[in-house]
Enzyme design. Structure first.
Site, short mmCIF file in Angstrom:
data_model
loop_
_atom_site.label_atom_id
_atom_site.label_comp_id
_atom_site.label_asym_id
_atom_site.label_seq_id
_atom_site.Cartn_x
_atom_site.Cartn_y
_atom_site.Cartn_z
N TYR A 33 0.24 10.15 6.12
CA TYR A 33 -0.81 10.97 5.51
C TYR A 33 -1.18 12.15 6.40
CZ TYR A 33 -4.47 9.26 8.69
OH TYR A 33 -5.23 9.00 9.80
N ARG A 52 3.80 18.33 10.53
CA ARG A 52 3.64 16.96 11.03
C ARG A 52 3.86 15.94 9.91
NH1 ARG A 52 -1.90 15.33 13.87
NH2 ARG A 52 -2.58 15.51 11.72
N ARG A 100 7.86 -6.78 -3.80
CA ARG A 100 7.43 -6.98 -2.41
C ARG A 100 8.50 -7.63 -1.55
NH1 ARG A 100 4.91 -10.39 1.08
NH2 ARG A 100 3.51 -9.36 2.56
N HIS A 102 9.60 -7.07 2.80
CA HIS A 102 9.31 -6.27 4.00
C HIS A 102 10.35 -5.19 4.23
CE1 HIS A 102 6.58 -9.55 4.67
NE2 HIS A 102 6.10 -9.00 5.77
N LYS A 147 1.67 9.34 12.11
CA LYS A 147 0.42 9.32 11.33
C LYS A 147 0.60 8.48 10.06
CE LYS A 147 -3.38 12.48 10.22
NZ LYS A 147 -4.41 11.79 10.97
N GLU A 180 -7.23 7.77 22.87
CA GLU A 180 -7.84 8.71 21.93
C GLU A 180 -8.94 8.00 21.16
OE1 GLU A 180 -5.01 9.91 18.87
OE2 GLU A 180 -4.09 7.93 18.90
N LEU A 205 -1.87 10.39 18.90
CA LEU A 205 -1.38 11.29 17.87
C LEU A 205 -1.40 12.71 18.42
CD1 LEU A 205 -0.71 11.28 14.74
CD2 LEU A 205 -3.02 12.14 14.45
N1 PDD Z 1 -7.59 11.74 11.85
N2 PDD Z 1 -6.04 10.74 16.57
C1 PDD Z 1 -6.18 9.94 15.49
C2 PDD Z 1 -5.96 8.47 15.66
C3 PDD Z 1 -6.52 10.49 14.24
O1 PDD Z 1 -6.64 9.69 13.18
C4 PDD Z 1 -6.74 11.89 14.13
C5 PDD Z 1 -7.10 12.54 12.85
C6 PDD Z 1 -6.60 12.69 15.29
C7 PDD Z 1 -6.80 14.18 15.25
O2 PDD Z 1 -5.74 14.81 14.59
P1 PDD Z 1 -5.93 16.19 13.82
O3 PDD Z 1 -6.56 17.14 14.77
O4 PDD Z 1 -4.56 16.59 13.45
O5 PDD Z 1 -6.83 15.93 12.63
C8 PDD Z 1 -6.23 12.07 16.48
C9 PDD Z 1 -7.83 12.24 10.51
C10 PDD Z 1 -8.73 13.41 10.46
C11 PDD Z 1 -8.24 11.08 9.63
O6 PDD Z 1 -7.66 10.01 9.79
O7 PDD Z 1 -9.09 11.26 8.76
#
Ligand code: PDD
Length: 281
Positions: A33, A52, A100, A102, A147, A180, A205
């Site tokens: 996503y 990305r 379903r 895996h 992501k 993070e 990320l």
């Molecule tokens: N999340 N680290 C994680 C674990 C994140 O889920 C996100 C962003 C970031 C920052 O990434 P970016 O600057 O590209 O948004 C770092 C989004 C906003 C979300 O899950 O809603």
């Protein structure tokens, strides 16, 4: 209210949107996503987010059938249909529908694209608020650099933080270094006035907002280092802030009930936040 969503080829009212119960995103979190911020006709860091997204798809071997141009048309249509001036778009691509199992070995499913537009309540010009955070052990899988929608540890972390009256949960790795936030990248400004954020080492990320802010810092002659820092360094720093597409640059003024700096919003955080909004106006 933003009501029109996009589901697998259809623009439809969010109440009527339907996903097959055998969608692998639903069963396994087998999906990726993006979230992109939008303000008055401008998408923030659009190209970075789309790049990305395609990279995440590649990393988990989803063969997506749409081009970035086709995606852009859908995204623009959605903002037009929803008449949102300031908001964000959530884009999800799952591996598709299958019985379903895996393994996806040999599977010929067609990826399912969904998009939801959200209107933001706050505004760029609103007064900046400093937020609180709570630290916790980073118990996520070993590929947080992709992501994916597999976000249960992040969901638990954010919920725990909210229960403790905090805005964000900050993950700490087993060596005591900050990785993070549950949905953001974390930054500090240390006693030497260096701006630090963890390097892209596979443990975080590669945030798109992070990349933009790091460019601003370098271009504006701040001392900026991509280097990991410990929880103690963070607690003893002058300023801490987080970055993400949904929270922009948000100062953190208290962590684990300890005040950062004097517990007031630091000037560098404000400066970087202002630079961020200026770039896209
Ligand atoms: N999340 N680290 C994680 C674990 C994140 O889920 C996100 C962003 C970031 C920052 O990434 P970016 O600057 O590209 O948004 C770092 C989004 C906003 C979300 O899950 O809603």
């Amino acid at each position: 209210m933003a009501n029109i969503s996009y589901v697998n080829g259809l623009y439809c009212n969010i109440q009527e949107a339907k996903i097959n119960i055998n969608d692998r995103g639903y069963h396994f979190g087998d999906a990726v996503y993006e979230v992109i911020l939008y303000n008055n006709g401008v998408f923030y860091d659009y190209d970075g987010h789309i790049k990305r997204l395609f990279n995440s798809l590649k990393l988990i071997n989803i063969k997506f059938h749409l081009s970035d141009q086709q995606l852009k048309i859908i995204i623009k249509n959605l903002f037009r249909l929803n008449r949102v001036n300031f908001g964000s778009i959530y884009i999800q691509v799952s591996r598709g529908v299958a019985d379903r199992n895996h393994s996806y070995f040999g599977l010929k499913s067609k990826p399912i694209l969904t998009m939801i537009v959200s209107k933001k309540k706050n505004n760029i010009s609103d007064e900046i608020k400093g937020v609180k955070a709570i630290t916790m052990v980073d118990n996520r899988w070993s590929r947080p650099d992709i992501k994916t929608t597999q976000l249960l540890p992040n969901v638990l972390a954010k919920t725990y933080a909210n229960k403790k009256n905090a805005y964000e949960g900050i993950f700490i790795d087993h060596e005591g270094y900050v990785t993070e936030g549950s949905s953001s990248n974390i930054w500090i400004i240390n006693k030497n006035n260096e701006i630090l954020t963890r390097e892209i080492d596979g443990k975080i990320l590669s945030g798109i907002t992070r990349n933009t802010i790091s460019q601003f810092a370098k271009n504006n002659n701040f001392k900026m280092l991509e280097k990991k820092f410990t929880k103690d360094e963070m607690l003893n720093s002058r300023e801490v802030f987080l970055t993400s597409a949904s929270s922009f640059v948000t100062p953190i003024i208290e962590i684990d009930n300890i005040k950062i700096g004097n517990g007031i919003i630091g000037k560098t955080s404000i400066e970087l936040r202002n630079l961020y909004f200026k770039k896209f106006n």
